[in-house]
Design a protein around this motif. Structure first.
Motif, PDB file in Angstrom:
ATOM      1  N   HIS A  75      29.802  21.923  -7.844  1.00  9.62           N
ATOM      2  CA  HIS A  75      30.669  20.892  -7.166  1.00  9.62           C
ATOM      3  C   HIS A  75      32.128  21.417  -6.724  1.00  9.62           C
ATOM      4  O   HIS A  75      32.249  22.524  -7.195  1.00  9.62           O
ATOM      5  CB  HIS A  75      30.759  19.985  -8.252  1.00  9.62           C
ATOM      6  CG  HIS A  75      31.638  20.332  -9.673  1.00  9.62           C
ATOM      7  ND1 HIS A  75      31.108  21.136 -10.617  1.00  9.62           N
ATOM      8  CD2 HIS A  75      32.964  20.228  -9.773  1.00  9.62           C
ATOM      9  CE1 HIS A  75      31.883  21.222 -11.223  1.00  9.62           C
ATOM     10  NE2 HIS A  75      33.307  20.778 -11.168  1.00  9.62           N
ATOM     11  N   ALA A  76      32.750  20.636  -5.828  1.00  8.29           N
ATOM     12  CA  ALA A  76      33.839  20.906  -5.193  1.00  8.29           C
ATOM     13  C   ALA A  76      34.793  20.003  -5.789  1.00  8.29           C
ATOM     14  O   ALA A  76      34.460  18.836  -6.044  1.00  8.29           O
ATOM     15  CB  ALA A  76      33.757  21.157  -3.771  1.00  8.29           C
ATOM     16  N   VAL A  77      36.165  20.480  -6.293  1.00 11.35           N
ATOM     17  CA  VAL A  77      37.296  19.555  -6.686  1.00 11.35           C
ATOM     18  C   VAL A  77      37.939  19.363  -5.432  1.00 11.35           C
ATOM     19  O   VAL A  77      38.470  19.983  -4.672  1.00 11.35           O
ATOM     20  CB  VAL A  77      38.156  20.351  -7.738  1.00 11.35           C
ATOM     21  CG1 VAL A  77      39.366  19.619  -7.996  1.00 11.35           C
ATOM     22  CG2 VAL A  77      37.169  20.919  -9.124  1.00 11.35           C
ATOM     23  N   VAL A  78      38.260  17.897  -5.390  1.00  8.38           N
ATOM     24  CA  VAL A  78      39.191  17.507  -4.493  1.00  8.38           C
ATOM     25  C   VAL A  78      40.619  17.419  -4.858  1.00  8.38           C
ATOM     26  O   VAL A  78      40.964  16.638  -6.007  1.00  8.38           O
ATOM     27  CB  VAL A  78      38.762  16.031  -4.194  1.00  8.38           C
ATOM     28  CG1 VAL A  78      39.753  15.273  -3.091  1.00  8.38           C
ATOM     29  CG2 VAL A  78      37.294  15.909  -3.649  1.00  8.38           C
ATOM     30  N   THR A  83      40.771  17.983   2.826  1.00  8.81           N
ATOM     31  CA  THR A  83      39.651  17.158   1.622  1.00  8.81           C
ATOM     32  C   THR A  83      38.734  16.491   2.307  1.00  8.81           C
ATOM     33  O   THR A  83      37.895  15.678   1.309  1.00  8.81           O
ATOM     34  CB  THR A  83      40.726  16.276   0.716  1.00  8.81           C
ATOM     35  OG1 THR A  83      41.338  15.363   1.731  1.00  8.81           O
ATOM     36  CG2 THR A  83      41.580  17.201   0.085  1.00  8.81           C
ATOM     37  N   ASP A  84      38.098  16.652   3.455  1.00  7.50           N
ATOM     38  CA  ASP A  84      37.158  16.015   3.901  1.00  7.50           C
ATOM     39  C   ASP A  84      35.918  17.129   3.957  1.00  7.50           C
ATOM     40  O   ASP A  84      35.873  17.874   4.746  1.00  7.50           O
ATOM     41  CB  ASP A  84      37.511  15.683   5.512  1.00  7.50           C
ATOM     42  CG  ASP A  84      36.320  14.950   6.048  1.00  7.50           C
ATOM     43  OD1 ASP A  84      35.308  14.574   5.392  1.00  7.50           O
ATOM     44  OD2 ASP A  84      36.555  14.737   7.530  1.00  7.50           O
ATOM     45  N   ALA A  85      35.133  16.593   2.863  1.00  7.39           N
ATOM     46  CA  ALA A  85      34.009  17.313   2.837  1.00  7.39           C
ATOM     47  C   ALA A  85      32.949  17.396   3.942  1.00  7.39           C
ATOM     48  O   ALA A  85      32.120  18.516   4.399  1.00  7.39           O
ATOM     49  CB  ALA A  85      33.179  16.994   1.332  1.00  7.39           C
ATOM     50  N   ALA A  86      32.857  16.447   4.958  1.00  5.52           N
ATOM     51  CA  ALA A  86      32.160  16.217   5.990  1.00  5.52           C
ATOM     52  C   ALA A  86      32.296  17.517   7.255  1.00  5.52           C
ATOM     53  O   ALA A  86      31.352  17.830   7.599  1.00  5.52           O
ATOM     54  CB  ALA A  86      32.287  15.195   6.695  1.00  5.52           C
ATOM     55  N   ARG A  87      33.434  18.028   6.942  1.00  2.00           N
ATOM     56  CA  ARG A  87      33.686  19.141   7.980  1.00  2.00           C
ATOM     57  C   ARG A  87      33.017  20.434   7.688  1.00  2.00           C
ATOM     58  O   ARG A  87      32.752  21.527   8.372  1.00  2.00           O
ATOM     59  CB  ARG A  87      35.310  19.347   7.983  1.00  2.00           C
ATOM     60  CG  ARG A  87      35.991  18.390   8.401  1.00  2.00           C
ATOM     61  CD  ARG A  87      37.483  18.771   8.150  1.00  2.00           C
ATOM     62  NE  ARG A  87      37.887  19.973   8.545  1.00  2.00           N
ATOM     63  CZ  ARG A  87      39.212  20.608   8.306  1.00  2.00           C
ATOM     64  NH1 ARG A  87      40.011  20.097   7.816  1.00  2.00           N
ATOM     65  NH2 ARG A  87      39.564  21.835   8.811  1.00  2.00           N
TER      66      ARG A  87
END
Length: 243
Positions: free
Chosen positions: A209-212, A141-145
């Motif tokens: 958008h992405a869902v977490v 769930t870490d979008a930074a990756r």
């Protein structure tokens, strides 16, 4: 799409009984959460289940579930829990939701994905499906990756405005408005999940958008693929696998 589709070391088929569905649910748990268990939800009873088995042993090495929908029924899909999809209610034609796609951990033979897509292509042709869709997941769930991947999605693969899914889930990453950097195209494609990469290569598009998804431990984007938009060369490859 039964009888069985056979290519190389693998068979692809639709589930025939409760034991096949149980095998898919056990594989999903192992792939998504690790260890023995059962991954199930209320959609399992209404979906068809596609399984890819090793010919020599019969072991199931991949699976997904598919939900056929007529025009205007997209609100009944799994994806509709997470995305506001009213724009797609006006899509004219049969739709097919693909969900819970997974591989047995340690199985990375590219023929597995090829035969799965070949089986789906055969089903799409037989049922005259006009659009494939589903949630394409990034691990964790870490979008930074995945910044280059999300920047690439923003730059080249956003849904047409007329079909664009709107925000519904409580936790989302709005990459189309939050990201400003120019993507590294090669790195961005490398960081895409294999299933999403295949969708994009065939002309697919995604939500802005992405869902977490804390329950599944993923980020996911709504992904659509209009069958009419698949490049002719790609269609020929899919037909060849499905033959």
């Amino acid at each position: 799409m039964n009888p069985v589709l056979t290519k190389g070391r693998y068979n692809a088929r639709l589930s025939r009984n409760a034991a096949d569905i149980a095998a898919a649910q056990a594989l999903r748990h192992r792939a998504f959460f690790g260890g023995n268990g059962v991954d199930r939800d209320r959609f399992d009873g209404t979906c068809l289940h596609l399984l890819v088995d090793k010919r020599e042993t019969g072991q199931t090495v991949a699976c997904c579930r598919i939900l056929p929908l007529e025009a205007g029924q997209i609100g009944e899909s799994y994806s509709a829990q997470y995305y506001e999809l009213s724009a797609l209610e006006s899509f004219d034609g049969r739709m097919l939701e693909i969900g819970r796609f997974c591989l047995l951990p340690g199985e990375d033979n590219p023929d597995i994905l090829r035969i799965a897509w070949g089986a789906l292509a055969a089903y799409v042709a037989d049922k005259k499906v006009k659009m494939l869709f589903g949630c394409s997941s990034f691990e964790g769930t870490d979008a930074a990756r995945y910044m280059d991947a999300f920047a690439l999605l923003k730059a080249r693969h956003l849904a047409p405005e007329r079909w664009l899914p709107r925000v519904k889930a409580p936790r989302v990453f709005r990459f189309a408005t939050q990201l400003v950097e120019t993507p590294d195209l090669q790195l961005g494609m490398q960081r895409m999940p294999p299933l999403l990469r295949t969708y994009l290569m065939m002309g697919g598009w995604v939500s802005d958008h992405a869902v977490v998804d804390r329950q599944m431990g993923t980020l996911h984007v709504f992904t659509g693929l209009e069958i009419a938009a698949i490049p002719p060369a790609r269609k020929r490859l899919l037909r060849a696998v499905a033959a």
